[in-house]
Design a protein around this motif. Sequence first.
Motif, PDB file in Angstrom:
ATOM      1  N   ALA A   1       0.810  -1.198   0.000  1.00 48.23           N
ATOM      2  CA  ALA A   1       0.000   0.000   0.000  1.00 48.23           C
ATOM      3  C   ALA A   1       0.861   1.274   0.000  1.00 48.23           C
ATOM      4  O   ALA A   1       0.537   2.263  -0.636  1.00 48.23           O
ATOM      5  N   ARG A   2       1.970   1.226   0.735  1.00 47.85           N
ATOM      6  CA  ARG A   2       2.756   2.461   0.850  1.00 47.85           C
ATOM      7  C   ARG A   2       3.374   2.858  -0.486  1.00 47.85           C
ATOM      8  O   ARG A   2       3.595   4.041  -0.745  1.00 47.85           O
ATOM      9  N   GLY A   3       3.613   1.875  -1.344  1.00 45.54           N
ATOM     10  CA  GLY A   3       4.178   2.168  -2.660  1.00 45.54           C
ATOM     11  C   GLY A   3       3.203   2.924  -3.552  1.00 45.54           C
ATOM     12  O   GLY A   3       3.619   3.581  -4.517  1.00 45.54           O
TER      13      GLY A   3
ATOM     14  N   GLU B   1      10.201  -9.651   5.094  1.00 41.83           N
ATOM     15  CA  GLU B   1      11.014  -9.640   6.316  1.00 41.83           C
ATOM     16  C   GLU B   1      10.221 -10.271   7.456  1.00 41.83           C
ATOM     17  O   GLU B   1      10.789 -10.850   8.363  1.00 41.83           O
ATOM     18  N   TYR B   2       8.894 -10.174   7.400  1.00 44.89           N
ATOM     19  CA  TYR B   2       8.073 -10.714   8.487  1.00 44.89           C
ATOM     20  C   TYR B   2       6.940 -11.607   7.994  1.00 44.89           C
ATOM     21  O   TYR B   2       5.826 -11.526   8.466  1.00 44.89           O
ATOM     22  N   GLY B   3       7.196 -12.470   7.024  1.00 40.99           N
ATOM     23  CA  GLY B   3       6.168 -13.428   6.585  1.00 40.99           C
ATOM     24  C   GLY B   3       6.213 -13.664   5.092  1.00 40.99           C
ATOM     25  O   GLY B   3       7.248 -13.462   4.459  1.00 40.99           O
TER      26      GLY B   3
ATOM     27  N   ALA C   1       8.207   1.518  -8.215  1.00 39.60           N
ATOM     28  CA  ALA C   1       8.363   2.394  -7.048  1.00 39.60           C
ATOM     29  C   ALA C   1       7.767   1.770  -5.792  1.00 39.60           C
ATOM     30  O   ALA C   1       6.688   1.168  -5.826  1.00 39.60           O
ATOM     31  N   ASP C   2       8.511   1.915  -4.695  1.00 37.56           N
ATOM     32  CA  ASP C   2       7.988   1.485  -3.395  1.00 37.56           C
ATOM     33  C   ASP C   2       8.598   2.382  -2.324  1.00 37.56           C
ATOM     34  O   ASP C   2       9.561   3.103  -2.589  1.00 37.56           O
ATOM     35  N   ASP C   3       8.034   2.293  -1.116  1.00 38.55           N
ATOM     36  CA  ASP C   3       8.557   3.180  -0.072  1.00 38.55           C
ATOM     37  C   ASP C   3       9.869   2.668   0.497  1.00 38.55           C
ATOM     38  O   ASP C   3      10.731   3.452   0.863  1.00 38.55           O
ATOM     39  N   LEU C   4      10.007   1.324   0.575  1.00 40.23           N
ATOM     40  CA  LEU C   4      11.156   0.794   1.318  1.00 40.23           C
ATOM     41  C   LEU C   4      11.651  -0.515   0.722  1.00 40.23           C
ATOM     42  O   LEU C   4      10.852  -1.383   0.369  1.00 40.23           O
ATOM     43  N   LEU C   5      12.981  -0.631   0.614  1.00 41.97           N
ATOM     44  CA  LEU C   5      13.609  -1.889   0.212  1.00 41.97           C
ATOM     45  C   LEU C   5      14.164  -2.555   1.474  1.00 41.97           C
ATOM     46  O   LEU C   5      15.034  -1.992   2.141  1.00 41.97           O
ATOM     47  N   ALA C   6      13.616  -3.738   1.799  1.00 47.51           N
ATOM     48  CA  ALA C   6      14.123  -4.496   2.948  1.00 47.51           C
ATOM     49  C   ALA C   6      14.824  -5.739   2.406  1.00 47.51           C
ATOM     50  O   ALA C   6      15.955  -5.640   1.915  1.00 47.51           O
ATOM     51  N   THR C   7      14.175  -6.893   2.424  1.00 44.50           N
ATOM     52  CA  THR C   7      14.825  -8.114   1.906  1.00 44.50           C
ATOM     53  C   THR C   7      14.827  -8.161   0.378  1.00 44.50           C
ATOM     54  O   THR C   7      15.519  -8.988  -0.215  1.00 44.50           O
ATOM     55  N   GLY C   8      13.985  -7.334  -0.240  1.00 45.38           N
ATOM     56  CA  GLY C   8      13.907  -7.310  -1.704  1.00 45.38           C
ATOM     57  C   GLY C   8      12.881  -8.275  -2.280  1.00 45.38           C
ATOM     58  O   GLY C   8      12.620  -8.270  -3.481  1.00 45.38           O
ATOM     59  N   GLY C   9      12.259  -9.083  -1.415  1.00 46.96           N
ATOM     60  CA  GLY C   9      11.292 -10.080  -1.900  1.00 46.96           C
ATOM     61  C   GLY C   9      10.119  -9.455  -2.646  1.00 46.96           C
ATOM     62  O   GLY C   9       9.693  -9.958  -3.688  1.00 46.96           O
ATOM     63  N   THR C  10       9.602  -8.367  -2.098  1.00 45.91           N
ATOM     64  CA  THR C  10       8.437  -7.707  -2.723  1.00 45.91           C
ATOM     65  C   THR C  10       8.793  -7.215  -4.124  1.00 45.91           C
ATOM     66  O   THR C  10       8.111  -7.534  -5.106  1.00 45.91           O
ATOM     67  N   MET C  11       9.875  -6.448  -4.212  1.00 47.13           N
ATOM     68  CA  MET C  11      10.217  -5.855  -5.509  1.00 47.13           C
ATOM     69  C   MET C  11      10.661  -6.929  -6.502  1.00 47.13           C
ATOM     70  O   MET C  11      10.379  -6.815  -7.706  1.00 47.13           O
TER      71      MET C  11
END
Length: 184
Positions: A71-73, A109-111, A131-141
């Motif tokens: 959603a934040r993206g 990162e959490y599921g 575009a997204d708000d945050l890159l963490a583990t990269g799984g989403t992108m």
Amino acid sequence: MQTIIDAERGTPSMNDLKDIIRDVPDFPKKGIIFKDITTLLQDARSFQKMIDLLGHRYIGQKIDKVVGVEARGFIIGSALAYKLGVGVVLVRKPGKLPSETFSKTYDLEYGTDTLEIHKDAIKPGERILLADDLLATGGTMAAVVDMVEQMGGNIVECCFMSELTFLDGRKKLPEGKVYSLLQF
Ligand SMILES: O=P(O)(O)OC[C@H]1O[C@H](OP(=O)(O)OP(=O)(O)O)[C@H](O)[C@@H]1O
Ligand SMILES: Nc1ncnc2[nH]cnc12
């Protein structure tokens, strides 16, 4: 430290933008330090500066569409698309898009989660900014990259407002095509 940026202090610096993002420990699970961007978004100057900085990077790069991730993206993607004068494509959580979709399940990162995109949202050869708000583990992108490439989209870059560099998420993404404005 949380910073409130007021009109007298002028345009926020990079450090101001970093500082205004709030750390929330143990959300949504114990051990996760959640980067809460609501504190940045609700500050007009910070929001505007962040979108201006991201947008300037892509002006003149012949972007056809921006893809925003729920959603934040959506917030970052929509504002960027508006600034670039192009359309925005929504990548959504399952069951939300009404027409035919491609879907992809991935680790967070959490599921785990699944994302969907309309099959007709991107035409082969179109130049796409993700575009997204945050890159963490990269799984989403990485899931979004997979779907967009499957549709024949030409990925210009994956852009993020912020990046948790210690998680090395960019390793999962196309080399040389990852940009983040703020690093933690
Ligand atoms: O790099 P990754 O480890 O995949 O994590 C990054 C993703 O996690 C957050 O979304 P979340 O799934 O929490 O959804 P939300 O935007 O709906 O809050 C964030 O907005 C990114 O999309
Ligand atoms: N630590 C974190 N803070 C905010 N969003 C996230 N998405 C994945 N990890 C996150």
